[in-house]
Design a protein around this motif. Sequence first.
Motif, PDB file in Angstrom:
ATOM      1  N   LYS A 164       0.834  -1.205   0.000  1.00  0.00           N
ATOM      2  CA  LYS A 164       0.000   0.000   0.000  1.00  0.00           C
ATOM      3  C   LYS A 164       0.871   1.258   0.000  1.00  0.00           C
ATOM      4  CE  LYS A 164      -3.878   2.081   2.390  1.00  0.00           C
ATOM      5  NZ  LYS A 164      -4.743   2.067   3.553  1.00  0.00           N
ATOM      6  N   ILE A 165       1.942   1.249   0.766  1.00  0.00           N
ATOM      7  CA  ILE A 165       2.872   2.386   0.790  1.00  0.00           C
ATOM      8  C   ILE A 165       3.446   2.608  -0.602  1.00  0.00           C
ATOM      9  CG2 ILE A 165       5.117   3.201   1.650  1.00  0.00           C
ATOM     10  CD1 ILE A 165       4.460   1.671   4.279  1.00  0.00           C
ATOM     11  N   PHE A 166       3.852   1.537  -1.258  1.00  0.00           N
ATOM     12  CA  PHE A 166       4.464   1.647  -2.585  1.00  0.00           C
ATOM     13  C   PHE A 166       3.446   2.037  -3.659  1.00  0.00           C
ATOM     14  CE2 PHE A 166       8.079  -0.004  -0.539  1.00  0.00           C
ATOM     15  CZ  PHE A 166       9.166   0.234  -1.364  1.00  0.00           C
ATOM     16  N   LEU A 167       2.173   1.724  -3.449  1.00  0.00           N
ATOM     17  CA  LEU A 167       1.145   2.158  -4.390  1.00  0.00           C
ATOM     18  C   LEU A 167       0.799   3.632  -4.184  1.00  0.00           C
ATOM     19  CD1 LEU A 167      -1.222  -0.953  -4.443  1.00  0.00           C
ATOM     20  CD2 LEU A 167       0.441  -0.243  -6.173  1.00  0.00           C
ATOM     21  N   GLU A 168       0.871   4.090  -2.928  1.00  0.00           N
ATOM     22  CA  GLU A 168       0.595   5.496  -2.632  1.00  0.00           C
ATOM     23  C   GLU A 168       1.733   6.398  -3.101  1.00  0.00           C
ATOM     24  OE1 GLU A 168      -0.262   5.662   1.547  1.00  0.00           O
ATOM     25  OE2 GLU A 168      -2.185   4.634   1.306  1.00  0.00           O
ATOM     26  N   VAL A 169       2.954   5.883  -3.068  1.00  0.00           N
ATOM     27  CA  VAL A 169       4.133   6.631  -3.524  1.00  0.00           C
ATOM     28  C   VAL A 169       4.809   5.776  -4.595  1.00  0.00           C
ATOM     29  CG1 VAL A 169       6.247   7.818  -2.818  1.00  0.00           C
ATOM     30  CG2 VAL A 169       4.393   7.510  -1.161  1.00  0.00           C
ATOM     31  N   PRO A 170       4.293   5.823  -5.833  1.00  0.00           N
ATOM     32  CA  PRO A 170       4.761   4.910  -6.881  1.00  0.00           C
ATOM     33  C   PRO A 170       6.258   4.969  -7.175  1.00  0.00           C
ATOM     34  CG  PRO A 170       2.833   6.149  -7.614  1.00  0.00           C
ATOM     35  CD  PRO A 170       3.229   6.715  -6.299  1.00  0.00           C
ATOM     36  N   ASP A 171       6.912   6.094  -6.970  1.00  0.00           N
ATOM     37  CA  ASP A 171       8.339   6.208  -7.281  1.00  0.00           C
ATOM     38  C   ASP A 171       9.242   5.875  -6.095  1.00  0.00           C
ATOM     39  OD1 ASP A 171       8.018   6.885  -9.942  1.00  0.00           O
ATOM     40  OD2 ASP A 171       7.779   9.022  -9.489  1.00  0.00           O
ATOM     41  N   LEU A 172       8.669   5.431  -4.993  1.00  0.00           N
ATOM     42  CA  LEU A 172       9.470   5.177  -3.800  1.00  0.00           C
ATOM     43  C   LEU A 172      10.593   4.178  -4.048  1.00  0.00           C
ATOM     44  CD1 LEU A 172       9.964   5.696  -0.813  1.00  0.00           C
ATOM     45  CD2 LEU A 172       8.268   3.939  -0.289  1.00  0.00           C
ATOM     46  N   GLY A 173      10.298   3.084  -4.713  1.00  0.00           N
ATOM     47  CA  GLY A 173      11.332   2.083  -5.004  1.00  0.00           C
ATOM     48  C   GLY A 173      12.464   2.660  -5.836  1.00  0.00           C
ATOM     49  N   PHE A 218      14.475   5.733   4.210  1.00  0.00           N
ATOM     50  CA  PHE A 218      14.285   4.331   4.587  1.00  0.00           C
ATOM     51  C   PHE A 218      13.920   4.210   6.064  1.00  0.00           C
ATOM     52  CE2 PHE A 218      15.843   0.163   5.973  1.00  0.00           C
ATOM     53  CZ  PHE A 218      15.236  -0.663   5.038  1.00  0.00           C
ATOM     54  N   GLN A 219      14.627   4.917   6.932  1.00  0.00           N
ATOM     55  CA  GLN A 219      14.387   4.830   8.374  1.00  0.00           C
ATOM     56  C   GLN A 219      13.023   5.385   8.775  1.00  0.00           C
ATOM     57  OE1 GLN A 219      16.187   3.042  10.384  1.00  0.00           O
ATOM     58  NE2 GLN A 219      17.599   2.622   8.696  1.00  0.00           N
ATOM     59  N   VAL A 220      12.562   6.415   8.079  1.00  0.00           N
ATOM     60  CA  VAL A 220      11.264   7.004   8.399  1.00  0.00           C
ATOM     61  C   VAL A 220      10.121   6.063   8.006  1.00  0.00           C
ATOM     62  CG1 VAL A 220       9.656   8.854   7.745  1.00  0.00           C
ATOM     63  CG2 VAL A 220      12.034   9.394   8.283  1.00  0.00           C
ATOM     64  N   ILE A 221      10.257   5.420   6.864  1.00  0.00           N
ATOM     65  CA  ILE A 221       9.154   4.615   6.326  1.00  0.00           C
ATOM     66  C   ILE A 221       9.090   3.205   6.911  1.00  0.00           C
ATOM     67  CG2 ILE A 221       8.233   3.598   4.195  1.00  0.00           C
ATOM     68  CD1 ILE A 221       9.272   6.057   2.747  1.00  0.00           C
ATOM     69  N   PHE A 222      10.227   2.569   7.184  1.00  0.00           N
ATOM     70  CA  PHE A 222      10.231   1.137   7.466  1.00  0.00           C
ATOM     71  C   PHE A 222      10.599   0.675   8.883  1.00  0.00           C
ATOM     72  CE2 PHE A 222      11.358   1.640   2.895  1.00  0.00           C
ATOM     73  CZ  PHE A 222      10.153   1.195   2.395  1.00  0.00           C
ATOM     74  N   PRO A 223      10.514   1.504   9.909  1.00  0.00           N
ATOM     75  CA  PRO A 223      10.938   0.992  11.226  1.00  0.00           C
ATOM     76  C   PRO A 223       9.856   0.246  12.007  1.00  0.00           C
ATOM     77  CG  PRO A 223      10.393   3.279  11.435  1.00  0.00           C
ATOM     78  CD  PRO A 223      10.231   2.922   9.967  1.00  0.00           C
ATOM     79  N   HIS A 224       8.649   0.143  11.499  1.00  0.00           N
ATOM     80  CA  HIS A 224       7.546  -0.394  12.291  1.00  0.00           C
ATOM     81  C   HIS A 224       7.054  -1.767  11.827  1.00  0.00           C
ATOM     82  CE1 HIS A 224       6.071   2.201   9.081  1.00  0.00           C
ATOM     83  NE2 HIS A 224       5.063   1.367   8.971  1.00  0.00           N
ATOM     84  N   PHE A 225       7.955  -2.595  11.367  1.00  0.00           N
ATOM     85  CA  PHE A 225       7.589  -3.943  10.952  1.00  0.00           C
ATOM     86  C   PHE A 225       8.241  -4.967  11.880  1.00  0.00           C
ATOM     87  CE2 PHE A 225       7.034  -1.426   7.087  1.00  0.00           C
ATOM     88  CZ  PHE A 225       5.767  -1.823   6.705  1.00  0.00           C
ATOM     89  N   SER A 226       7.813  -6.218  11.760  1.00  0.00           N
ATOM     90  CA  SER A 226       8.400  -7.284  12.582  1.00  0.00           C
ATOM     91  C   SER A 226       9.884  -7.423  12.240  1.00  0.00           C
ATOM     92  CB  SER A 226       7.675  -8.608  12.305  1.00  0.00           C
ATOM     93  OG  SER A 226       7.952  -9.042  10.988  1.00  0.00           O
ATOM     94  N   PRO A 227      10.665  -8.000  13.144  1.00  0.00           N
ATOM     95  CA  PRO A 227      12.103  -8.159  12.861  1.00  0.00           C
ATOM     96  C   PRO A 227      12.380  -8.923  11.566  1.00  0.00           C
ATOM     97  CG  PRO A 227      11.669  -8.564  15.177  1.00  0.00           C
ATOM     98  CD  PRO A 227      10.332  -8.396  14.510  1.00  0.00           C
ATOM     99  N   LEU A 228      11.575  -9.923  11.253  1.00  0.00           N
ATOM    100  CA  LEU A 228      11.782 -10.695  10.026  1.00  0.00           C
ATOM    101  C   LEU A 228      11.601  -9.820   8.785  1.00  0.00           C
ATOM    102  CD1 LEU A 228      12.229 -13.570   8.788  1.00  0.00           C
ATOM    103  CD2 LEU A 228       9.748 -13.713   8.664  1.00  0.00           C
ATOM    104  N   VAL A 229      10.532  -9.047   8.754  1.00  0.00           N
ATOM    105  CA  VAL A 229      10.273  -8.182   7.602  1.00  0.00           C
ATOM    106  C   VAL A 229      11.278  -7.030   7.565  1.00  0.00           C
ATOM    107  CG1 VAL A 229       8.585  -6.615   6.537  1.00  0.00           C
ATOM    108  CG2 VAL A 229       7.844  -8.827   7.430  1.00  0.00           C
ATOM    109  N   GLU A 230      11.623  -6.479   8.723  1.00  0.00           N
ATOM    110  CA  GLU A 230      12.634  -5.416   8.757  1.00  0.00           C
ATOM    111  C   GLU A 230      13.969  -5.924   8.217  1.00  0.00           C
ATOM    112  OE1 GLU A 230      13.080  -3.410  12.495  1.00  0.00           O
ATOM    113  OE2 GLU A 230      10.972  -2.801  12.533  1.00  0.00           O
TER     114      GLU A 230
END
Length: 180
Positions: free
Chosen positions: A38-47, A64-76
């Motif tokens: 959903k994040i990548f669909l909302e911001v299509p050029d993020l990747g 990267f740190q702002v967008i992705f710090p709130h996932f499980s350790p495996l996904v992080e």
Amino acid sequence: MKLDKFTVGRRYGKALFEATEEKGMLPETYQELRSLRKIFLEVPDLGNILTDARLEPNEKDEIFQVIFPHFSPLVENFLQVVYDYHRMDDLVLMIDEFEKRYDAHRGILYGTVKSVVPLNESQLKALEEKAGQVFGAENVNLTNQIDERIVGGVVVEAGDLIIDGSILKQLENLRKTLLK
């Protein structure tokens, strides 16, 4: 040798699926990946932004740190590997591969049924049941597509599997038989 995006997506998605399955975290990871998509669909050029060599590494690190710090350790950890290898522009393909494997694990198969005319709800349900028996899936979800080239009948495609019951295919087979 540079790998194409789809090969990269399949390999990373498969690796994540296997690691997640081994840890018994499939449903949780699936939900996290849906929110990530959903994040990548909302911001299509993020990747592309996170992979762009023209940006300074510290600028990409901050994003990267702002967008992705709130996932499980495996996904992080997975995200960190993808980021470190400059593959963030392929992340949605990786999520697609994970989702495909997750659905197959749950006995769900998605596909299409091509026909000359639109199928009604009961016809579509009957084809889904038959395809489930043939493909060995508990649940099959088919989307009807109109294709006048098949002349009549239906063609069911799900993953790498195909049931071709079209008149066009029958005519081709008859022609081959007659030419022998």
